[in-house]
Design an enzyme around this catalytic site. Structure first.
Site, PDB file in Angstrom:
ATOM      1  N   LYS A 233      57.231  65.504  11.945  1.00  0.00           N
ATOM      2  CA  LYS A 233      57.370  66.717  11.131  1.00  0.00           C
ATOM      3  C   LYS A 233      56.435  67.778  11.703  1.00  0.00           C
ATOM      4  O   LYS A 233      55.221  67.631  11.662  1.00  0.00           O
ATOM      5  CB  LYS A 233      57.015  66.448   9.672  1.00  0.00           C
ATOM      6  CG  LYS A 233      57.324  67.633   8.758  1.00  0.00           C
ATOM      7  CD  LYS A 233      56.976  67.329   7.307  1.00  0.00           C
ATOM      8  CE  LYS A 233      57.497  68.431   6.408  1.00  0.00           C
ATOM      9  NZ  LYS A 233      57.016  69.765   6.777  1.00  0.00           N
ATOM     10  N   LYS A 695      25.288  33.910  21.710  1.00  0.00           N
ATOM     11  CA  LYS A 695      24.884  32.962  22.746  1.00  0.00           C
ATOM     12  C   LYS A 695      25.569  31.611  22.642  1.00  0.00           C
ATOM     13  O   LYS A 695      25.575  30.843  23.604  1.00  0.00           O
ATOM     14  CB  LYS A 695      23.369  32.746  22.682  1.00  0.00           C
ATOM     15  CG  LYS A 695      22.541  33.991  22.986  1.00  0.00           C
ATOM     16  CD  LYS A 695      21.061  33.662  22.904  1.00  0.00           C
ATOM     17  CE  LYS A 695      20.197  34.884  23.209  1.00  0.00           C
ATOM     18  NZ  LYS A 695      18.756  34.585  23.132  1.00  0.00           N
ATOM     19  N   GLY A 696      26.112  31.291  21.452  1.00  0.00           N
ATOM     20  CA  GLY A 696      26.539  29.920  21.233  1.00  0.00           C
ATOM     21  C   GLY A 696      28.019  29.739  20.995  1.00  0.00           C
ATOM     22  O   GLY A 696      28.853  30.571  21.338  1.00  0.00           O
ATOM     23  N   ARG A 766      25.152  42.732  18.534  1.00  0.00           N
ATOM     24  CA  ARG A 766      24.316  42.426  19.703  1.00  0.00           C
ATOM     25  C   ARG A 766      24.800  43.257  20.874  1.00  0.00           C
ATOM     26  O   ARG A 766      25.965  43.696  20.882  1.00  0.00           O
ATOM     27  CB  ARG A 766      24.403  40.932  20.043  1.00  0.00           C
ATOM     28  CG  ARG A 766      24.005  40.042  18.874  1.00  0.00           C
ATOM     29  CD  ARG A 766      24.084  38.577  19.208  1.00  0.00           C
ATOM     30  NE  ARG A 766      23.755  37.757  18.052  1.00  0.00           N
ATOM     31  CZ  ARG A 766      23.532  36.464  18.082  1.00  0.00           C
ATOM     32  NH1 ARG A 766      23.615  35.814  19.244  1.00  0.00           N
ATOM     33  NH2 ARG A 766      23.239  35.794  16.987  1.00  0.00           N
TER      34      ARG A 766
END
Length: 830
Positions: A233, A695-696, A766
């Site tokens: 439109k 990190k894990g 992080r």
């Protein structure tokens, strides 16, 4: 053709890959394009244009951008056969380009000039007519150094479709294949071919005047959207063009002849291959962001500088001596499009349709700052009235109002304060509808005051007293204001109004309050579909705020990420208490962990007070709106309980968070996760793995709701203690940095009442903004860290989604407890 495809064929073994070796047919008079999203060694987009009997091809790593400032690298690769336009599937491992391929967009393209010469010279300009990619584009070859794969730049040119990257990212907001969206009805091109042989329309003299067809405002999409075409439109003036021989006239919707105001458009229309006819469309002026801007259109007329005005054509009620009004819309549009070619002046544009879900198109139009979407029945005739066969789906409430007066300025404001607005009721009386005091610039205020002084009146034109009678200066009800607003109040007033400009193409007596109706279904019945047009869209405050200084990622990047993955995230949040990690100052600033409702967050629901009676209610994030409103409130992480609200006293999963201590290599993390998996398998438990985003790694076990929190937590502790006792060189069962230097703490504390773990698909606060992503166990060796996927490369994972966890189902812990010699009755909370 064989010469063109030599390199293509040499790279592939067609006994192994399902890619086509050759073939494919050109469409009569149309050049095809396809953009394929390709998950090879790295995600990229293969941009292909049909030219010279093959598909000229470029690899575009970041994909196309609607922002003219974004110059996308496009590396030219070997020509592909035209048949490649239909390829979607998996290129087998070991083959060139191994990985998944989807058809991300497809359509036709029109060269702007000599295509062969532009390609040879490295300056190819063209117009795209796809489901996602529209408008004018350019491919510019860079000065290389004899590379086998010459580098080019893919650039969006400035037009009504252009949008700043900060406002709209087409690859993020439209990530999926277009193949499921292919219409089963015949295309306009095919319709034109059929109708041309039948000489469409009836032979008729060209009428001197014609009334335009008008659209009806509706509250949702039609019941069967496949029977409709959807266009943008445009925020402009409706304009009809009458062509008779060399004479071209331009008329407003009220029949006013504006040819003298738009001489450049009259000259452009005269260049079309048209002997006679009536054309219907909208004139617009784009702002600096490429979006149609009504105020700029008004200013163009006020300053008599109308060269910037562009005419978008969308219908043709009469063409070359034939009345097409009773022909289907698809036929009229196809014949209209046939008037356009590479020599058509750039001030004339064909208003393309978008073959996507109308809900998605409306949402995208709203994000782009456009007014909304127009829907039109494919098989409907042209009716010179307001018709249910044309519908308006608006982003915000917006309409024209009659100006009945104004107030004096306050403070530093000059000329006037606000405009008093009205609409006519069914009896023709002008009813006061509120006032508007924003949306003016200094120039507009001065010009508007002069127009108001010219129609000054001694008494109010409104049928009843207003809230501002004592402050008002009255005017004759002749001027119309275009105004957007938030809502109508119960007393018939508008709130949060913004002025957009004056209108001169409508009659004051025609201005009434617009009330949306239900969109018609295929047979004309009221639609039961409740997919309403969004009345307002999420407003992202401070989109430019840098969230992660290490990458430069902004708040807008985070919001876009959550808009993209919300469908994948929501199954992991469903029915669970959710905690939020907020970073109002970015991830390097102070982080806030929020467990309870602290004020309104649209879409986020409070849970029963009984779940945590001593505090404010816990939170549930049940919808995409809730996810996005949380992101707008600076939420980076979503953490969930291991239980659901309907059975909060008994957890339904067990989570082991593998947290590496200082000096632990990633290879040790991979080994540790495999050992946890193997041990749980020996206990008869199927487990699932995901990256943590940090990190894990997280190992998750779905359990039946049979035991209380203390029991499940104690059992998970027993599992971890067994691992630490069996493999003390790798695992440790006590938390604390000193206890896990060079070792991995398998955190069982996540299984206590009220404890939470970062959800699958949650970003992490992080550096790099890693993402927690579900995986299959056999993928573990192929990733390089717990933050392998981030919000910037998550596109490479979307095709897998939650599928690695398809077998996720509740399991009894009874057998596992017995094998581990764990006695629930003797368990104690830790």
């Amino acid at each position: 053709m064989d010469d063109l495809l030599t390199r293509y064929k040499a790279k592939r073994n067609f006994d192994i890959t399902s890619e086509p070796a050759e073939g494919g047919e050109s469409k009569d008079g149309q050049l095809a394009f396809v953009i394929q999203k390709h998950w090879a060694s790295r995600l990229h987009y293969d941009f292909r244009l049909e030219l010279g009997g093959a598909m000229k091809s470029w690899a575009v790593p970041k994909g196309p951008s609607y922002d003219p400032k974004d110059k996308r690298m496009a590396v030219q690769v070997e020509d592909h056969p035209i048949a490649y336009n239909q390829f979607e599937g998996e290129i087998p491992a070991g083959q060139y380009g191994a990985g998944k391929v989807i058809i991300w967009d497809e359509g036709t393209w029109t060269p702007l000039g000599d295509a062969a010469k532009g390609y040879r010279d490295g300056n190819l300009k063209f117009e795209m007519h796809g489901r996602k990619i529209q408008g004018h584009w350019a491919l510019i070859r860079m000065k290389g150094k004899g590379e086998k794969q010459p580098p080019w730049l893919l650039i969006k040119e400035k037009d009504a479709f252009a949008r700043p990257a900060a406002d709209f990212s087409v690859v993020d907001e439209m990530p999926d294949s277009v193949v499921p969206l292919r219409s089963k009805t015949r295309t306009p091109a095919k319709a034109a071919k059929v109708r041309a042989s039948e000489t469409p329309g009836e032979k008729a003299a060209l009428p001197a005047t014609i009334q335009p067809q008008l659209a009806t405002l509706v509250d949702g999409v039609p019941g069967d959207p496949s029977q409709w075409l959807f266009e943008i439109k445009f925020d402009g003036y409706r304009m009809l063009a009458r062509v008779e021989g060399k004479t071209v006239q331009l008329f407003t919707r009220n029949g006013h002849d504006w040819t003298h105001k738009l001489p450049h458009l009259a000259k452009a229309i005269a260049k079309l291959k048209l002997k006679s006819g009536w054309l219907d469309g909208e004139i617009v002026v784009a702002n600096d962001k490429g979006v149609p801007d009504f105020q700029r259109l008004q200013n163009a007329f006020d300053s008599s500088e109308t060269e910037s005005i562009v005419y978008y054509l969308f219908d043709a009620p009469f063409l070359d001596g034939r009345d097409l009004r009773h022909e289907p819309l698809e036929t009229r549009r196809a014949l209209l499009k046939g008037l356009f070619d590479e020599k058509t002046p750039p001030s004339l544009r064909f208003s393309d349709v978008f073959d996507v879900r109308p809900q998605d198109l409306v949402a995208s139009a709203c994000r782009m700052g456009l007014e909304g979407v127009i829907g039109k029945k494919k098989d409907a005739p042209y009716s010179s009235r307001r018709s249910p066969n044309w519908i308006k789906l608006k982003c915000t409430q917006r309409q024209e109002f009659v100006i009945g007066g104004y107030t004096d300025p306050q403070g530093t404001r000059t000329a006037l304060g606000s405009l008093l607005l009205g609409v006519h009721d069914d009896k023709g009386a002008l009813v006061y509808a509120g006032n508007v005091g924003t949306g003016f610039d200094q120039k507009t205020l001065g010009e508007l005051k002069a127009r108001l002084d010219a129609v000054a009146a001694d008494q109010s034109p409104f049928s009843a007293k207003t809230d501002l009678d004592r402050k008002a200066h009255w005017v004759k009800p002749q001027l119309l204001a275009e105004v957007s607003f938030g809502e109508w109040t119960g007393s018939g007033r508008i709130r949060h109004a913004v002025f957009h400009g004056l209108r001169e193409d409508k009659k004051p007596l025609a201005i009434k309050r617009e009330k949306p109706v239900h969109a018609v279904a295929e047979r004309g019945a009221a639609s039961k579909a409740k997919a309403a047009v969004p009345r307002s869209k999420l407003h992202v405050t401070h989109p430019e705020r840098v969230i992660d200084p290490s990458t430069g990622l902004t708040k807008l990047d985070v919001v876009r990420y959550y808009a993209l993955i919300a469908p994948l995230l929501l199954p992991h949040l469903k029915g669970r208490p959710v905690s939020l990690v907020r970073a109002p100052g970015g991830i390097q600033g102070e982080l806030f962990f929020q467990k309870h409702m602290e004020g309104k967050m649209p879409g986020v629901k409070p849970l029963s007070q009984a779940l945590d009676p001593d505090h404010a209610p816990l939170m549930e994030v049940p919808t995409a709106q809730a996810v996005l409103s949380a992101a707008q409130m600076n939420v980076i992480e979503f953490h969930t309980w291991n239980g659901v609200k309907t059975a909060i006293d008994k957890p339904d999963r067990m989570t082991f968070d593998l947290d590496p201590g200082e000096g632990v290599a990633w290879e040790s993390m991979q080994q540790a996760a495999k050992l946890v998996h193997e041990f749980l398998t020996q206990l008869g438990l199927e487990s699932f793995v995901k990256t943590s985003g940090g990190k894990g790694l997280h190992v998750v076990v779905a359990v039946k709701k049979q035991h209380d929190w203390d029991t499940v937590k104690a059992f998970s502790q027993a599992v971890v203690q067994h691992l630490a006792k069996t493999l003390p060189q790798l695992f440790v069962a006590k938390s604390g940095p000193k206890n896990r230097v060079g070792k991995i703490f398998v955190d069982y504390l996540r299984n206590g009442f009220g404890a939470t773990t970062a959800s699958a698909w949650s970003a992490r606060a992080r550096p790099g903004l890693g993402v927690s992503v579900p995986m299959a166990w056999d993928e573990l060796d192929s990733i390089g860290s717990g933050a392998h996927w981030t919000i910037t490369n998550i596109q490479t994972r979307l095709h897998r989604g939650n599928s690695p966890w398809d077998a996720y189902a509740p399991q009894s812990l009874s057998k596992a407890m017995k094998l581990l010699d764990f006695k629930p009755s003797a368990s104690k909370s830790s």
